[in-house]
Design an enzyme around this catalytic site. Structure first.
Site, PDB file in Angstrom:
ATOM      1  N   GLY A  46       0.838  -1.198   0.000  1.00 36.16           N
ATOM      2  CA  GLY A  46       0.000   0.000   0.000  1.00 36.16           C
ATOM      3  C   GLY A  46       0.870   1.244   0.000  1.00 36.16           C
ATOM      4  N   GLN A  51       2.955  10.031   1.605  1.00 36.08           N
ATOM      5  CA  GLN A  51       4.277   9.400   1.517  1.00 36.08           C
ATOM      6  C   GLN A  51       5.058   9.845   0.277  1.00 36.08           C
ATOM      7  OE1 GLN A  51       2.572   5.253   2.284  1.00 36.08           O
ATOM      8  NE2 GLN A  51       4.619   5.101   3.150  1.00 36.08           N
ATOM      9  N   CYS A  93       6.713  -0.481   6.401  1.00 36.43           N
ATOM     10  CA  CYS A  93       6.168   0.673   5.693  1.00 36.43           C
ATOM     11  C   CYS A  93       7.233   1.148   4.718  1.00 36.43           C
ATOM     12  CB  CYS A  93       5.846   1.763   6.716  1.00 36.43           C
ATOM     13  SG  CYS A  93       5.276   3.318   6.015  1.00 36.43           S
ATOM     14  N   LEU A  94       6.831   1.564   3.520  1.00 37.13           N
ATOM     15  CA  LEU A  94       7.822   2.025   2.542  1.00 37.13           C
ATOM     16  C   LEU A  94       8.583   3.251   3.046  1.00 37.13           C
ATOM     17  CD1 LEU A  94       5.957   1.508  -0.865  1.00 37.13           C
ATOM     18  CD2 LEU A  94       7.808   0.128   0.087  1.00 37.13           C
ATOM     19  N   HIS A 137      -3.516   0.788   8.162  1.00 35.29           N
ATOM     20  CA  HIS A 137      -2.176   1.376   8.058  1.00 35.29           C
ATOM     21  C   HIS A 137      -2.189   2.597   7.133  1.00 35.29           C
ATOM     22  CE1 HIS A 137       2.386   0.798   7.638  1.00 35.29           C
ATOM     23  NE2 HIS A 137       2.082   1.729   6.748  1.00 35.29           N
ATOM     24  N   GLU A 138      -2.776   2.423   5.948  1.00 35.96           N
ATOM     25  CA  GLU A 138      -2.770   3.522   4.966  1.00 35.96           C
ATOM     26  C   GLU A 138      -3.689   4.659   5.410  1.00 35.96           C
ATOM     27  OE1 GLU A 138      -0.442   3.426   2.939  1.00 35.96           O
ATOM     28  OE2 GLU A 138      -0.017   1.298   3.173  1.00 35.96           O
ATOM     29  N   HIS A 141      -1.978   7.113   7.649  1.00 35.98           N
ATOM     30  CA  HIS A 141      -1.061   8.071   7.013  1.00 35.98           C
ATOM     31  C   HIS A 141      -1.771   9.392   6.711  1.00 35.98           C
ATOM     32  CE1 HIS A 141       2.755   6.037   6.362  1.00 35.98           C
ATOM     33  NE2 HIS A 141       2.163   4.967   5.867  1.00 35.98           N
TER      34      HIS A 141
HETATM   35 ZN    ZN Z   1       3.094   3.174   5.621  1.00 35.71          ZN
END
Ligand code: ZN
Length: 187
Positions: A46, A51, A93-94, A137-138, A141
């Site tokens: 995701g 981000q 997480c990226l 999670h997303e 953000h």
């Molecule tokens: Zn993340």
């Protein structure tokens, strides 16, 4: 469309809340395509707009495995309208290259959002699946919340962050989750 740079933990804008999308314009559909392209290029499950430095309430998810066809999901102005149960989820997480830690999540969520065409839809994700966890999670953000804020053990999480040269846990950001904790202790 292009692969964008993913902001790393420690960048202030990852902590800022994102704005609602007023119209699913070309600008937003270009953003969605960049998110998808970047997510696939980095092998993520995701990716949320903040981000890549765009503070709009948009994220994408694809939980298909490598041997399956791509299955991109797009969420614009998402709202979590139902949540229940609790699980522990090992997440990364990226924006936190290679760092994984255990966090608390709801086991079931129902989300309402707009798709890439601006049409509303409702999606139920139950059973603590990868999709269930990715949605939470997303979604976070978009409010400047990061997965480590839900960590089960802040000292373990700090150890992992230090190992990958990432800034430590911010104690002010840790989220108290008595309901989830109680539910987890019952199991
Ligand atoms: Zn993340």
């Amino acid at each position: 469309m292009s692969v964008r740079n993913v902001l790393k933990y420690g960048t202030q804008s990852l902590r800022e809340p994102s704005k609602e999308v007023h119209k699913v314009s070309k600008k937003i559909s270009d953003l969605v395509h960049d998110l998808l392209e970047t997510m696939y290029a980095k092998n993520g499950v995701g990716l949320a707009a903040p981000q890549i430095g765009v503070n709009y309430r948009v994220f994408v998810i694809d939980v298909s495995s490598n041997d399956e066809p791509l299955h991109p999901l797009v969420f614009i102005n998402p709202k979590i309208i139902k949540k229940s149960g609790a699980i522990i989820s090992n997440e990364g997480c990226l924006s936190f290259p290679e760092a994984y830690t255990d966090v608390r999540r709801y086991k079931n969520v129902t989300v309402k959002a707009l798709d890439i065409n601006g049409r509303p839809f409702i999606m139920e994700a139950n059973g603590g699946t990868l999709l269930t966890r990715a949605i939470q999670h997303e979604f976070d953000h978009l409010d400047g919340i990061l997965f480590i804020d839900h960590c089960v053990n802040r000292f373990d999480a700090d150890g992992v962050l230090a190992k990958y040269d990432l800034p430590p846990i911010d104690p002010d950001k840790l989220i108290s989750e008595p309901e989830l904790e109680a539910e987890l202790n019952n199991d």
